[in-house]
Write a protein that holds these residues in place. Sequence first.
Motif, mmCIF file in Angstrom:
data_model
loop_
_atom_site.group_PDB
_atom_site.id
_atom_site.type_symbol
_atom_site.label_atom_id
_atom_site.label_comp_id
_atom_site.label_asym_id
_atom_site.label_seq_id
_atom_site.Cartn_x
_atom_site.Cartn_y
_atom_site.Cartn_z
ATOM 1 N N LYS A 1 1.009 -1.280 0.390
ATOM 2 C CA LYS A 1 -0.109 0.313 -0.258
ATOM 3 C C LYS A 1 0.589 1.560 -0.297
ATOM 4 C CE LYS A 1 -4.130 2.481 2.477
ATOM 5 N NZ LYS A 1 -4.807 2.105 3.624
ATOM 6 N N VAL A 2 1.872 1.159 1.109
ATOM 7 C CA VAL A 2 3.558 2.489 0.844
ATOM 8 C C VAL A 2 3.910 2.870 -0.507
ATOM 9 C CG1 VAL A 2 5.127 3.422 1.389
ATOM 10 C CG2 VAL A 2 3.404 1.945 2.919
ATOM 11 N N ALA A 3 3.934 1.369 -0.981
ATOM 12 C CA ALA A 3 4.300 2.015 -2.785
ATOM 13 C C ALA A 3 3.457 1.870 -3.269
ATOM 14 C CB ALA A 3 5.323 0.321 -3.137
ATOM 15 N N THR A 4 2.436 2.170 -3.615
ATOM 16 C CA THR A 4 2.127 1.897 -4.746
ATOM 17 C C THR A 4 1.024 2.973 -4.736
ATOM 18 O OG1 THR A 4 -0.445 0.172 -3.709
ATOM 19 C CG2 THR A 4 1.263 -0.390 -4.984
ATOM 20 N N SER A 5 1.402 3.552 -3.542
ATOM 21 C CA SER A 5 0.918 5.430 -3.376
ATOM 22 C C SER A 5 1.609 6.443 -3.955
ATOM 23 C CB SER A 5 0.978 5.656 -2.052
ATOM 24 O OG SER A 5 2.216 5.809 -1.221
ATOM 25 N N VAL A 6 2.969 5.321 -3.997
ATOM 26 C CA VAL A 6 3.994 6.543 -5.141
ATOM 27 C C VAL A 6 4.159 6.169 -6.153
ATOM 28 C CG1 VAL A 6 6.126 7.313 -4.402
ATOM 29 C CG2 VAL A 6 5.058 7.112 -2.404
ATOM 30 N N LYS B 1 5.924 8.388 2.778
ATOM 31 C CA LYS B 1 5.004 7.740 2.833
ATOM 32 C C LYS B 1 5.721 6.435 4.032
ATOM 33 C CE LYS B 1 2.486 10.139 -0.309
ATOM 34 N NZ LYS B 1 1.173 10.621 0.506
ATOM 35 N N ALA B 2 6.365 5.669 3.946
ATOM 36 C CA ALA B 2 6.701 4.885 4.933
ATOM 37 C C ALA B 2 6.374 5.105 6.662
ATOM 38 C CB ALA B 2 7.937 4.301 4.449
ATOM 39 N N ALA B 3 6.667 6.246 6.689
ATOM 40 C CA ALA B 3 7.127 6.786 7.727
ATOM 41 C C ALA B 3 5.785 7.077 8.438
ATOM 42 C CB ALA B 3 8.088 8.076 8.427
ATOM 43 N N GLU B 4 4.771 7.695 7.338
ATOM 44 C CA GLU B 4 2.679 8.660 7.953
ATOM 45 C C GLU B 4 1.898 6.978 7.755
ATOM 46 O OE1 GLU B 4 1.905 10.365 4.305
ATOM 47 O OE2 GLU B 4 2.963 11.800 5.128
ATOM 48 N N ALA B 5 2.697 5.764 7.432
ATOM 49 C CA ALA B 5 2.301 4.316 7.664
ATOM 50 C C ALA B 5 2.558 3.364 9.038
ATOM 51 C CB ALA B 5 1.881 3.489 6.043
ATOM 52 N N GLY B 6 3.469 4.296 9.296
ATOM 53 C CA GLY B 6 3.764 2.999 10.760
ATOM 54 C C GLY B 6 5.174 2.819 10.892
ATOM 55 N N LEU B 7 5.718 2.353 9.478
ATOM 56 C CA LEU B 7 6.702 1.638 9.321
ATOM 57 C C LEU B 7 8.403 2.596 9.998
ATOM 58 C CD1 LEU B 7 5.147 0.715 6.787
ATOM 59 C CD2 LEU B 7 6.845 0.053 6.050
ATOM 60 N N GLU C 1 12.403 -0.700 7.855
ATOM 61 C CA GLU C 1 11.439 -0.833 6.782
ATOM 62 C C GLU C 1 11.348 -0.077 5.938
ATOM 63 O OE1 GLU C 1 7.986 -3.189 10.036
ATOM 64 O OE2 GLU C 1 8.316 -1.397 10.322
ATOM 65 N N ALA C 2 11.410 0.784 6.404
ATOM 66 C CA ALA C 2 11.128 1.948 5.099
ATOM 67 C C ALA C 2 12.342 1.400 4.084
ATOM 68 C CB ALA C 2 11.659 3.541 4.924
#
Length: 428
Positions: free
Chosen positions: A126-131, A246-252, A256-257
């Motif tokens: 989900k994070v990847a496809t948001s970008v 975006k990864a940070a916003e998703a809690g990664l 993980e990022a």
Amino acid sequence: MTDATVTRTAPATGNPHGERPTPPADVPAPPAGVAVVDHDPFSDATLTDPYPMHEALREAGPVAWIPQYGVYAVARYDEVVHVLQHHEVFVSGRGVGLSDYQKNKPWRPPSLLLEADPPQHTRARKVATSVFNPKTMRQIRDEFQQTANRMVDALFAETDTVEIDGVADLAAAYPLSVFPDFIGLSEDGRENLLPYGNMAFNAFGPQNRRYEQAMVDGGRATPWIAEQCVVGTPKPGGFGATLHEKAAEAGLDEDEAARLLRSFLTAGVDTTVHGIGAALRELAEHPEQWAALREDPSRARAAFDETVRHVAPVQTFFRTVNEDTEVSGVFLPEGSKVLMFLAAANRDPRHWENPDTFDITRQASGHVGFGFGIHSCVGQIMARLEGECLLGALARKVSMIQVIGEPELQLNNTLRGWERLPLRLTAA
């Protein structure tokens, strides 16, 4: 031109043959009625000419057994799609290579996209496809096309006929000219991308001499790759920095990022290089298809997609059976490894009409060259964009493309592509 090729392999280390390993001791013998196909999919001979083994596997039955590695194999289209679709049974988190991560420690922290299952995979994707999505591709399309146009124009700056290495001068040069800038990588060290990707894809197979040499070559590239993935390293405004945000916003967390960005650096170049190289050879050896592309350059994307179907730069991937199951009536016990022959599925006559024919007017959608289901390749939209831009630029500028020497294969445990592709291009 025949299919004869020169093959290049790394010097032998360890086992000088690397083609007849002992099957894992903890893998049970196949049940009665399962066909045994006694070919080594990772031998030099098979990697050089995989098509006889692909046909043998398809004709053996819906599921076959490969005794050299103690694994099941699926090579027909329907069975490959079945395995890819049922991700909850045929899992990726136990490794998409020969090794089972429940039994053997991964050689590096697993990919959050390729080697993870829901819910971890769902969150990362989900994070990847948001970008990384069609909107992003539309935003960079003009820039990518202009770069392709300039690269092709530069070939004919002084003459109307040029002799080039289609890999070094086009198939590798173009992705390496657009992908690193898109990510926001540092200017120095970009030559590390190809050996690192080569190492990662070799690692999905057995620990043969190709694997061992790739680990040496790719090991030199690993520190640079790791540095580029660290949060704060990619240039602001690029894909890498945005992905980290975006990864940070998703809690990664930051580790993980970094691993999420590493997935794109691992698989974002080699596969596209091999896809474009294969397209150049296919179009050179099928002049009627080149003429069709010249007549309508808007078919460039279709030509690239048909290449991925017909040649399949990514030949194979594994899954691990996470619970007792059946495929087309064949029982597969928990813990079994299943080797999916994507390339064989893409030429399965049960699904494709005239599957061995390269035809850019074919409706090639549905091929499994980019995977299928929740683990389908996130980066396929960029691979298609790069292939379309470069092939379109060539179609508008080049009247004739010819192979003028023996192409040299780059043997890899997972990928199929060219190390060298001598071509003659004639300007329109």
